[in-house]
Motif scaffolding. Structure first.
Motif, mmCIF file in Angstrom:
data_model
loop_
_atom_site.group_PDB
_atom_site.id
_atom_site.type_symbol
_atom_site.label_atom_id
_atom_site.label_comp_id
_atom_site.label_asym_id
_atom_site.label_seq_id
_atom_site.Cartn_x
_atom_site.Cartn_y
_atom_site.Cartn_z
ATOM 1 N N ASP A 294 -7.326 -4.944 -0.748
ATOM 2 C CA ASP A 294 -8.348 -5.303 -0.921
ATOM 3 C C ASP A 294 -8.947 -6.032 0.185
ATOM 4 O O ASP A 294 -9.242 -7.181 0.849
ATOM 5 C CB ASP A 294 -9.495 -4.976 -1.510
ATOM 6 N N TYR B 139 2.647 1.655 -3.439
ATOM 7 C CA TYR B 139 1.647 2.059 -4.188
ATOM 8 C C TYR B 139 1.891 3.767 -4.609
ATOM 9 O O TYR B 139 0.816 4.391 -5.503
ATOM 10 C CB TYR B 139 0.247 1.364 -3.998
ATOM 11 N N PRO C 104 -4.840 -1.758 -5.878
ATOM 12 C CA PRO C 104 -5.634 -2.111 -4.830
ATOM 13 C C PRO C 104 -6.713 -3.084 -4.808
ATOM 14 O O PRO C 104 -6.865 -3.148 -3.956
ATOM 15 C CB PRO C 104 -5.955 -0.997 -5.797
ATOM 16 N N SER D 261 0.639 -1.236 0.103
ATOM 17 C CA SER D 261 -0.492 0.094 0.004
ATOM 18 C C SER D 261 0.862 0.851 -0.197
ATOM 19 O O SER D 261 0.501 1.573 -0.765
ATOM 20 C CB SER D 261 -1.148 0.127 1.352
ATOM 21 N N THR E 183 -2.255 0.035 -10.402
ATOM 22 C CA THR E 183 -3.552 0.304 -9.807
ATOM 23 C C THR E 183 -4.526 -0.478 -10.400
ATOM 24 O O THR E 183 -5.161 -1.020 -9.834
ATOM 25 C CB THR E 183 -4.544 2.303 -10.972
#
Length: 311
Positions: free
Chosen positions: A81, A33, A77, A30, A73
């Motif tokens: 999740d 990113y 993500p 994360s 992307t």
């Protein structure tokens, strides 16, 4: 298509199941990113803002940054999740959509690095004609053509998945909807999928890497003909940034593909860990390397900061 054909409602992302504290790794992803978004958008804004950087080389660098953001992307993500928030179920159509974009942007990443090799080749081997050979219009045309090839191939590759029956497990042994782990779950013959996968590897990774190697053979040959040692060093310095990108992107991929080809037994978690780093670190490092190691960009950044301080 027979009566045993099964199209599942969706798949479960099952990578890292046996890895303790995997949530910390995805917390790390994360952070990667967010840093990737910041670094790439920063580089894109600099290129857009500074008119002197509106050249073929920086059009290619800008394109690489767009691809880096898009590639990250499509993977990070959803993976975060799944592993941080437990949302591991992915609808069939969503899985295939992610698969397509991952295949497309990974191929475009490879092509973009190859286009930068082409730019170096023209600049160093044909210095007097480079302005007429490598124009902005021609560079944009090359980028658009390079996007059409993976677009067509990946549409076929993903379409072949829809012809597979999944009558056993629907747990993908990866951290996203990975093409190979998905078709390996099929009950019916997946030879066409296997062939499509190897065609993609050769077309989008082996051929571009071969072009880059040939380009640098020509570049080194041209550099050796430069009489001035200082001129030779200056010309080669412009290549080191690009060579860093080549190493960061292709070396991990070669290691992954070689272990697969020689059928070397690799722990599942190790394989997934390596593939995840190979997919997520280059988009972060590319803009950092180009910003820090490109004199024109550093000069413009310093000018911008000086103006801000003066105001």
């Amino acid at each position: 298509m027979n009566s045993t054909f099964v199209r599942p409602l969706g798949f479960y992302i099952g990578g890292f199941q046996s890895l303790p504290y995997s949530q910390y790794y995805f917390l790390f992803l994360s952070i990667i990113y967010l840093a990737t978004l910041f670094c790439n958008f920063f580089l894109m804004v600099i290129i857009m803002y500074v008119e002197s950087l509106h050249t073929p080389k920086y059009i290619a660098i800008f394109t690489l940054s767009v691809i880096d953001v898009s590639y990250s992307t499509t993977i990070i993500p959803k993976s975060v999740d799944a592993f941080l928030f437990g949302s591991k179920f992915v609808l069939y159509e969503t899985c295939l959509t992610q698969m397509f974009f991952v295949l497309f942007f990974s191929a475009m990443e490879s092509f973009s690095i190859t286009i930068l090799a082409y730019d170096r080749l023209i600049s160093i081997c044909f210095p007097l004609q480079s302005v007429t050979i490598n124009t902005n219009t021609r560079m944009i045309r090359i980028i658009l053509i390079s996007a059409c090839i993976p677009l067509m191939v990946d549409v076929v590759t993903v379409y072949l998945i829809t012809r597979l029956s999944f009558c056993r497990s629907t747990v993908i042994n990866s951290y996203y909807c990975d093409h190979g782990p998905v078709f390996n779950l099929a009950c019916n013959d997946f030879t066409p999928n296997w062939m499509a996968a190897y065609f993609g590897i050769v077309t989008f990774f082996c051929v571009p890497l071969a072009f880059i190697v040939i380009s640098y053979i020509c570049i080194v040959s041209a550099l050796l003909k430069i009489a001035s040692t200082e001129g030779r060093k200056k010309a080669f310095k412009t290549c080191t940034t690009h060579l860093s990108l080549v190493a960061i992107f292709y070396i991990p991929l070669l290691a992954i593909y070689l272990t697969s080809w020689i059928r070397l037994s690799v722990d599942t978690n190790t394989r997934i860990f390596n593939t995840s780093l190979a997919a997520t670190l280059p988009p972060l490092l590319n803009p950092v390397i180009y910003t820090l190691k490109t004199e024109e960009i550093m000069v413009e950044i310093k000018k911008i900061f000086k103006r801000k301080i003066a105001n």
